[in-house]
Design a protein around this motif. Structure first.
Motif, PDB file in Angstrom:
ATOM      1  N   GLU A  28      31.653  42.166  42.471  1.00 33.47           N
ATOM      2  CA  GLU A  28      32.522  41.280  42.198  1.00 33.47           C
ATOM      3  C   GLU A  28      32.533  41.162  40.585  1.00 33.47           C
ATOM      4  O   GLU A  28      33.587  40.828  39.830  1.00 33.47           O
ATOM      5  CB  GLU A  28      32.374  39.906  42.652  1.00 33.47           C
ATOM      6  CG  GLU A  28      33.391  38.726  42.195  1.00 33.47           C
ATOM      7  CD  GLU A  28      34.762  39.037  42.489  1.00 33.47           C
ATOM      8  OE1 GLU A  28      35.451  38.234  41.845  1.00 33.47           O
ATOM      9  OE2 GLU A  28      35.106  39.750  43.201  1.00 33.47           O
ATOM     10  N   ALA A  29      31.249  41.308  40.008  1.00 34.96           N
ATOM     11  CA  ALA A  29      31.148  41.422  38.634  1.00 34.96           C
ATOM     12  C   ALA A  29      31.849  42.380  38.005  1.00 34.96           C
ATOM     13  O   ALA A  29      32.540  42.045  36.804  1.00 34.96           O
ATOM     14  CB  ALA A  29      29.628  41.282  38.212  1.00 34.96           C
ATOM     15  N   ARG A  31      34.315  43.695  39.166  1.00 33.12           N
ATOM     16  CA  ARG A  31      35.873  43.613  39.204  1.00 33.12           C
ATOM     17  C   ARG A  31      36.484  42.670  38.161  1.00 33.12           C
ATOM     18  O   ARG A  31      37.415  42.825  37.768  1.00 33.12           O
ATOM     19  CB  ARG A  31      36.505  43.039  40.572  1.00 33.12           C
ATOM     20  CG  ARG A  31      37.768  43.045  41.019  1.00 33.12           C
ATOM     21  CD  ARG A  31      38.057  42.128  42.126  1.00 33.12           C
ATOM     22  NE  ARG A  31      37.562  40.696  42.164  1.00 33.12           N
ATOM     23  CZ  ARG A  31      38.603  39.867  41.185  1.00 33.12           C
ATOM     24  NH1 ARG A  31      39.331  40.133  40.807  1.00 33.12           N
ATOM     25  NH2 ARG A  31      38.071  38.627  41.309  1.00 33.12           N
ATOM     26  N   ARG A  32      35.682  41.522  37.940  1.00 29.78           N
ATOM     27  CA  ARG A  32      35.940  40.762  36.739  1.00 29.78           C
ATOM     28  C   ARG A  32      35.610  41.126  35.385  1.00 29.78           C
ATOM     29  O   ARG A  32      36.130  40.669  34.458  1.00 29.78           O
ATOM     30  CB  ARG A  32      34.946  39.464  36.866  1.00 29.78           C
ATOM     31  CG  ARG A  32      35.451  38.737  38.239  1.00 29.78           C
ATOM     32  CD  ARG A  32      34.569  37.299  38.314  1.00 29.78           C
ATOM     33  NE  ARG A  32      34.477  36.772  39.527  1.00 29.78           N
ATOM     34  CZ  ARG A  32      33.709  35.669  39.879  1.00 29.78           C
ATOM     35  NH1 ARG A  32      33.207  35.052  38.838  1.00 29.78           N
ATOM     36  NH2 ARG A  32      33.924  35.306  40.902  1.00 29.78           N
ATOM     37  N   ALA A  33      34.842  42.426  35.055  1.00 30.09           N
ATOM     38  CA  ALA A  33      34.353  42.721  33.898  1.00 30.09           C
ATOM     39  C   ALA A  33      35.779  43.367  33.103  1.00 30.09           C
ATOM     40  O   ALA A  33      36.554  43.886  33.487  1.00 30.09           O
ATOM     41  CB  ALA A  33      33.574  43.794  34.123  1.00 30.09           C
ATOM     42  N   CYS A  34      35.731  43.242  31.885  1.00 26.25           N
ATOM     43  CA  CYS A  34      36.693  43.977  30.836  1.00 26.25           C
ATOM     44  C   CYS A  34      36.516  45.393  31.016  1.00 26.25           C
ATOM     45  O   CYS A  34      35.505  45.961  31.145  1.00 26.25           O
ATOM     46  CB  CYS A  34      36.207  43.514  29.484  1.00 26.25           C
ATOM     47  SG  CYS A  34      36.138  41.841  29.017  1.00 26.25           S
ATOM     48  N   ARG A 168      32.263  38.286  26.672  1.00 26.41           N
ATOM     49  CA  ARG A 168      33.628  37.732  27.395  1.00 26.41           C
ATOM     50  C   ARG A 168      33.339  37.775  28.840  1.00 26.41           C
ATOM     51  O   ARG A 168      33.932  37.029  29.751  1.00 26.41           O
ATOM     52  CB  ARG A 168      34.833  38.726  26.767  1.00 26.41           C
ATOM     53  CG  ARG A 168      35.435  38.425  25.431  1.00 26.41           C
ATOM     54  CD  ARG A 168      36.409  39.675  24.990  1.00 26.41           C
ATOM     55  NE  ARG A 168      37.295  39.651  25.988  1.00 26.41           N
ATOM     56  CZ  ARG A 168      38.150  40.895  25.676  1.00 26.41           C
ATOM     57  NH1 ARG A 168      37.871  41.679  24.766  1.00 26.41           N
ATOM     58  NH2 ARG A 168      38.963  41.149  26.698  1.00 26.41           N
ATOM     59  N   ASN A 169      32.471  38.889  29.297  1.00 21.93           N
ATOM     60  CA  ASN A 169      32.244  38.988  30.686  1.00 21.93           C
ATOM     61  C   ASN A 169      31.265  37.843  31.112  1.00 21.93           C
ATOM     62  O   ASN A 169      31.626  37.293  32.152  1.00 21.93           O
ATOM     63  CB  ASN A 169      31.526  40.193  30.778  1.00 21.93           C
ATOM     64  CG  ASN A 169      32.257  41.713  30.955  1.00 21.93           C
ATOM     65  OD1 ASN A 169      33.494  41.662  30.720  1.00 21.93           O
ATOM     66  ND2 ASN A 169      31.666  42.917  30.773  1.00 21.93           N
ATOM     67  N   GLU A 171      31.498  34.900  30.142  1.00 23.08           N
ATOM     68  CA  GLU A 171      32.540  33.749  30.358  1.00 23.08           C
ATOM     69  C   GLU A 171      32.761  33.829  31.985  1.00 23.08           C
ATOM     70  O   GLU A 171      32.943  32.754  32.646  1.00 23.08           O
ATOM     71  CB  GLU A 171      33.613  33.622  29.538  1.00 23.08           C
ATOM     72  CG  GLU A 171      33.251  33.098  28.053  1.00 23.08           C
ATOM     73  CD  GLU A 171      34.253  33.567  27.181  1.00 23.08           C
ATOM     74  OE1 GLU A 171      35.408  33.715  27.519  1.00 23.08           O
ATOM     75  OE2 GLU A 171      33.931  33.486  25.971  1.00 23.08           O
ATOM     76  N   THR A 172      33.272  35.047  32.343  1.00 26.68           N
ATOM     77  CA  THR A 172      34.075  35.219  33.686  1.00 26.68           C
ATOM     78  C   THR A 172      33.204  35.348  34.971  1.00 26.68           C
ATOM     79  O   THR A 172      33.566  35.442  36.105  1.00 26.68           O
ATOM     80  CB  THR A 172      35.021  36.387  33.634  1.00 26.68           C
ATOM     81  OG1 THR A 172      34.228  37.647  33.480  1.00 26.68           O
ATOM     82  CG2 THR A 172      36.098  36.149  32.457  1.00 26.68           C
ATOM     83  N   GLN A 173      31.822  35.402  34.576  1.00 26.40           N
ATOM     84  CA  GLN A 173      30.829  35.891  35.626  1.00 26.40           C
ATOM     85  C   GLN A 173      29.752  34.907  35.638  1.00 26.40           C
ATOM     86  O   GLN A 173      28.777  35.115  36.315  1.00 26.40           O
ATOM     87  CB  GLN A 173      30.321  37.055  35.559  1.00 26.40           C
ATOM     88  CG  GLN A 173      31.253  38.288  35.267  1.00 26.40           C
ATOM     89  CD  GLN A 173      30.652  39.747  34.937  1.00 26.40           C
ATOM     90  OE1 GLN A 173      29.546  39.912  34.810  1.00 26.40           O
ATOM     91  NE2 GLN A 173      31.501  40.626  34.656  1.00 26.40           N
TER      92      GLN A 173
END
Length: 185
Positions: A28-29, A31-34, A168-169, A171-173
């Motif tokens: 999942e990380a 998938r969310r990564a830049c 940035r990652n 923030e989303t993870q």
């Protein structure tokens, strides 16, 4: 990118439970990564489709295993992959990897460039991995330590961009990282 390892015990054992518990969060990380483009799934498992029959490098021979932890994924660039690999959720797993994996006598991973409409399969990945192990880094098969660009020339990784992407990652993870930090090692 392709990586390969061997666990210290069977996948279902208590010895590698920490790895097993982190695997969904790592996927999942990613998938969310830049810069993440996609990854191969595993034949016979629910979820993402496999990019062909899964095969393993010769380093599995004599291990007693007929399958081993490995992944195959596409990334927009080296900096995106590096930001994912060495920060956040995946970095947490790397920190504990010595508990779950045997010490390798092979490269930890192999990187190579593909064209815009090419999706590598497991066989291509293993061929590149073994090429790196046998011949060292080249434009055909390389690592973060000795990277090459799409044109085949040696390059320098943009470390400032890696840090920016990692931030940035993060923030989303953040939720995933908080979760994995509660898991058994």
């Amino acid at each position: 990118m392709y990586n390969f390892g061997l666990h210290v015990a069977p996948f279902e054992s208590d010895a590698v439970e920490g790895f097993r518990l982190r695997e969904p969060a790592n996927f999942e990380a990613a998938r969310r990564a830049c810069g993440f483009v996609g990854r191969s799934g595993y034949a016979g498992e629910p979820g993402v489709r496999s990019w062909g029959p899964q095969v393993f490098p010769r380093f599995i021979e004599g291990s007693g295993f007929d399958a081993a932890p490995s992944s195959l994924s596409l990334w927009a660039d080296i900096e995106s992959l590096m930001a994912f690999s060495y920060d956040g959720v995946h970095a947490d797993a790397l920190k504990h990897a010595r508990n779950w994996n045997v010490k390798p006598t092979w490269p930890p991973l192999v990187l190579w460039w593909v064209g815009p409409h090419h999706r590598p399969d497991w066989a291509e990945a293993v061929e590149r991995f073994e090429h790196l192990a046998d011949n060292g880094p080249s434009a055909r098969a390389f690592t973060f330590k000795i990277p090459f660009g799409p044109d085949g020339a040696a390059i320098e990784i943009d470390r400032a961009r890696v840090k920016e992407l990692a931030a940035r990652n993060a923030e989303t993870q953040a939720d995933l990282l908080a979760h994995v930090r509660t898991l058994k090692v």
